[in-house]
Design an enzyme around this catalytic site. Structure first.
Site, PDB file in Angstrom:
ATOM      1  N   TYR A   1     -42.412 -29.998 -15.556  1.00 40.57           N
ATOM      2  CA  TYR A   1     -42.049 -29.141 -16.333  1.00 40.57           C
ATOM      3  C   TYR A   1     -43.414 -28.996 -17.613  1.00 40.57           C
ATOM      4  CZ  TYR A   1     -38.814 -32.978 -16.409  1.00 40.57           C
ATOM      5  OH  TYR A   1     -37.179 -33.928 -15.478  1.00 40.57           O
TER       6      TYR A   1
ATOM      7  N   SER B   1     -38.968 -30.243 -26.780  1.00 43.07           N
ATOM      8  CA  SER B   1     -39.154 -30.473 -28.830  1.00 43.07           C
ATOM      9  C   SER B   1     -39.227 -31.969 -28.199  1.00 43.07           C
ATOM     10  CB  SER B   1     -37.678 -30.333 -28.669  1.00 43.07           C
ATOM     11  OG  SER B   1     -37.804 -30.473 -29.807  1.00 43.07           O
TER      12      SER B   1
ATOM     13  N   GLY C   1     -31.191 -34.508 -24.543  1.00 40.94           N
ATOM     14  CA  GLY C   1     -32.379 -35.415 -23.903  1.00 40.94           C
ATOM     15  C   GLY C   1     -32.157 -36.506 -23.274  1.00 40.94           C
TER      16      GLY C   1
ATOM     17  N   ASP D   1     -29.731 -35.672 -19.727  1.00 40.13           N
ATOM     18  CA  ASP D   1     -29.197 -34.446 -19.913  1.00 40.13           C
ATOM     19  C   ASP D   1     -28.192 -34.572 -18.194  1.00 40.13           C
ATOM     20  OD1 ASP D   1     -31.950 -33.842 -20.441  1.00 40.13           O
ATOM     21  OD2 ASP D   1     -31.992 -32.615 -19.060  1.00 40.13           O
TER      22      ASP D   1
ATOM     23  N   TRP E   1     -30.707 -39.762 -15.140  1.00 33.48           N
ATOM     24  CA  TRP E   1     -30.110 -40.464 -16.140  1.00 33.48           C
ATOM     25  C   TRP E   1     -29.254 -41.533 -16.228  1.00 33.48           C
ATOM     26  CZ3 TRP E   1     -32.509 -40.871 -20.711  1.00 33.48           C
ATOM     27  CH2 TRP E   1     -34.269 -40.122 -21.090  1.00 33.48           C
TER      28      TRP E   1
ATOM     29  N   GLU F   1     -42.412 -41.055 -14.910  1.00 33.51           N
ATOM     30  CA  GLU F   1     -41.128 -39.865 -15.700  1.00 33.51           C
ATOM     31  C   GLU F   1     -39.746 -41.347 -15.982  1.00 33.51           C
ATOM     32  OE1 GLU F   1     -39.594 -36.868 -13.969  1.00 33.51           O
ATOM     33  OE2 GLU F   1     -38.321 -36.687 -16.000  1.00 33.51           O
TER      34      GLU F   1
HETATM   35  C1  9WN Z   1     -34.309 -29.957 -19.273  1.00 38.24           C
HETATM   36  C2  9WN Z   1     -39.321 -32.759 -20.724  1.00 38.24           C
HETATM   37  C3  9WN Z   1     -37.447 -33.187 -19.997  1.00 38.24           C
HETATM   38  C4  9WN Z   1     -37.031 -33.714 -21.512  1.00 38.24           C
HETATM   39  C5  9WN Z   1     -35.782 -34.238 -20.595  1.00 38.24           C
HETATM   40  C6  9WN Z   1     -34.895 -34.624 -19.973  1.00 38.24           C
HETATM   41  C7  9WN Z   1     -35.833 -33.556 -18.688  1.00 38.24           C
HETATM   42  C8  9WN Z   1     -35.251 -30.361 -18.870  1.00 38.24           C
HETATM   43  C9  9WN Z   1     -35.607 -30.392 -17.482  1.00 38.24           C
HETATM   44  O1  9WN Z   1     -37.154 -32.789 -18.500  1.00 38.24           O
HETATM   45  O2  9WN Z   1     -34.824 -31.921 -19.311  1.00 38.24           O
HETATM   46  O3  9WN Z   1     -34.884 -29.797 -21.001  1.00 38.24           O
HETATM   47  O4  9WN Z   1     -35.597 -29.774 -16.671  1.00 38.24           O
HETATM   48  O5  9WN Z   1     -34.157 -31.449 -16.608  1.00 38.24           O
HETATM   49  O6  9WN Z   1     -33.942 -34.896 -19.298  1.00 38.24           O
HETATM   50  O7  9WN Z   1     -34.905 -35.839 -21.913  1.00 38.24           O
HETATM   51  O8  9WN Z   1     -36.877 -33.395 -22.996  1.00 38.24           O
HETATM   52  O9  9WN Z   1     -39.472 -33.821 -20.220  1.00 38.24           O
END
Ligand code: 9WN
Length: 458
Positions: free
Chosen positions: A43, A48, A187, A189, A377, A420
């Site tokens: 990521y 947010s 959040g 997902d 999740w 994570e």
């Molecule tokens: C899509 C960043 C984010 C978290 C989310 C989590 C995951 C993203 C992804 O990562 O989501 O937004 O690419 O899977 O589910 O809660 O904010 O950590």
């Protein structure tokens, strides 16, 4: 400005100092100059609700950075008040994350800086985070208190606009709750809480020929959402994007609109945090209004998302009116609300203690057929939702369970690392290994055992 020293190893013997240092290291590694990334590889932008959790931890070691993080996020707020779920880092290549800024292609909006973003949101946890950073400022000296007041004053109207966007434009069913228009907005997902509503969304598999998933290149496919779910995610974005990210007539125009108990509980808690912030800023009548709003949101959750037969909270599909059939951790989140009726509080605690969940709580009922120990999740344990659950326990005076949960989370991270998420049976770390909110919330779990200020008096 002085950072807090590591706490003395009282509550969780032998692990405090080491855990504290490793958590600080993760936050340093993930700092990108004006924001913190959740994880460098998986990521590489700013998210947010991650920014909010991360600020809660930075409050102990680097409050200036916490404010910078929140500032960066809110600088990308849209004129309609929405705070985007990702603020893209211009120094990161389009291909390093899918869907990147080119895919979202958000319109140029009046008054918005050049920062590119997505057009969907995440749970509005930032008022609570801002309050927590402010609350700890005095421990770092007078300069920090003055910085915190300035930042609170800058953030307050923006936080209010975020609430107004969610309560006014996103009330798709007209019942006093915000609807999410994409599972990513929760959040949580690919929680099974969305399966029923998502089954109505066409899965156009050809979209995955046209657009390449990037997550599978940096993590294991067995942990991530399936291709079918991803095709739906992409299709939902395209539909929302092609409608100009408009929220008018959502139920008619968009194939996914769901009232999530976790998202709406955070929406309610945000009003309580705003009441505290308004108090500091001398806005007494605003503070009263925020408390009233929190009570209204609580009443709407209690009325609309409660499933009396199973005595649990569920997600409601705003299009069909149906409640999700699966018990998920999101159903435990209304515990954060101090005005939740006592029988619902007791029912959540019974559910949390039961063989279906237990502490720390997995993301899904362990006895449900959708429970999957590895997949995102759909079973694993996440520190952020357990941290929220612990706050709920503190709010309602369940001190023993709150302490049990605090220790369980710290032990998990101490033994396995700042992952994570975690295997719900063995505790093994899964997903990204140096994950921002896991590290940040560890600092809070180590340092602070006080109940939230708005907790019930009894
Ligand atoms: C899509 C960043 C984010 C978290 C989310 C989590 C995951 C993203 C992804 O990562 O989501 O937004 O690419 O899977 O589910 O809660 O904010 O950590």
């Amino acid at each position: 400005m002085r950072p807090y020293p590591p706490p003395s190893p009282v509550a969780v013997p032998d692990l405090s100092a080491e855990l504290w240092k490793s958590a600080v290291r993760v936050l340093d590694t993930n700092w990108s100059g004006d924001h913190t990334v959740p994880s460098r590889r998986l990521y590489p932008h700013q998210w947010s609700w991650d920014a909010a959790f991360i600020a809660v931890g930075l409050a102990y070691v680097n409050p200036t950075r916490a404010w910078r993080d929140l500032h960066n996020l809110f600088e990308a707020q849209w004129p309609d008040g929405r705070v985007p779920h990702i603020v893209f880092d211009p120094a990161t290549a389009e291909d390093d994350y899918f869907p990147g800024p080119g895919f979202w292609n958000v319109p140029v909006l009046a008054g918005r800086p050049a920062r590119r973003s997505t057009g969907i949101v995440q749970p509005p946890l930032h008022a609570l985070a801002a309050w927590e950073v402010y609350r700890h400022a005095s421990a770092h000296g007078a300069a920090c208190v003055s910085e915190a007041r300035t930042e609170l004053a800058w953030l307050y109207p923006r936080l209010v606009r975020q609430q107004e966007y969610l309560t006014e434009r996103r009330d798709a069913a007209g019942a006093g709750l915000a609807s999410i228009v994409h599972p990513w907005e929760s959040g949580l997902d690919n929680s099974p809480a969305w399966d029923q509503a998502l089954s109505e969304v066409p899965a156009d598999m050809s979209l995955l020929d046209r657009y390449q998933r990037r997550d599978l290149a940096v993590s294991e496919a067995a942990h991530r959402p399936t291709d079918q779910d991803y095709a739906r995610y992409v299709g939902l974005i395209l539909n929302y994007r092609d409608g100009g990210y408009s929220d008018t007539e959502l139920v008619q125009r968009h194939p996914f609109a769901v009232e999530c108990p976790s998202f709406n509980s955070i929406l309610g808690v945000a009003e309580l945090a705003l009441a505290q912030i308004a108090g500091v800023l001398g806005r007494t009548s605003d503070a009263r209004r925020h408390r009233d709003r929190a009570r209204e949101i609580t009443a709407a959750i209690s009325r609309r998302l409660w499933e009396p037969e199973t005595r649990t909270f569920r997600a409601r599909d705003a299009r069909t009116g149906r409640l999700s059939p699966v018990r998920c951790v999101s159903g435990l989140m209304p515990l954060m609300l101090p005005d939740l009726p006592a029988d619902q509080v007791q029912a959540i605690m019974a559910e949390a203690r039961s063989e279906r969940f237990g502490l720390p709580a997995p993301s899904v009922d362990r006895t449900d057929e959708s429970f999957d120990t590895h997949r995102y999740w759909r079973g694993p344990v996440w520190v952020n939702v357990n941290w929220l659950l612990r706050r709920g326990m503190q709010v309602h005076g369940f001190r023993g369970e709150a302490e049990q949960l605090r220790r369980a989370m710290l032990r998990l991270v101490h033994e396995h690392g700042h992952y994570e998420y975690f295997h719900p049976e063995s505790g093994a770390g899964l997903g990204a290994p140096t994950f921002g909110w896991t590290a940040a919330l560890c600092l809070d779990l180590l340092a602070d055992r006080s109940a939230p200020a708005y907790a019930r008096a009894d």
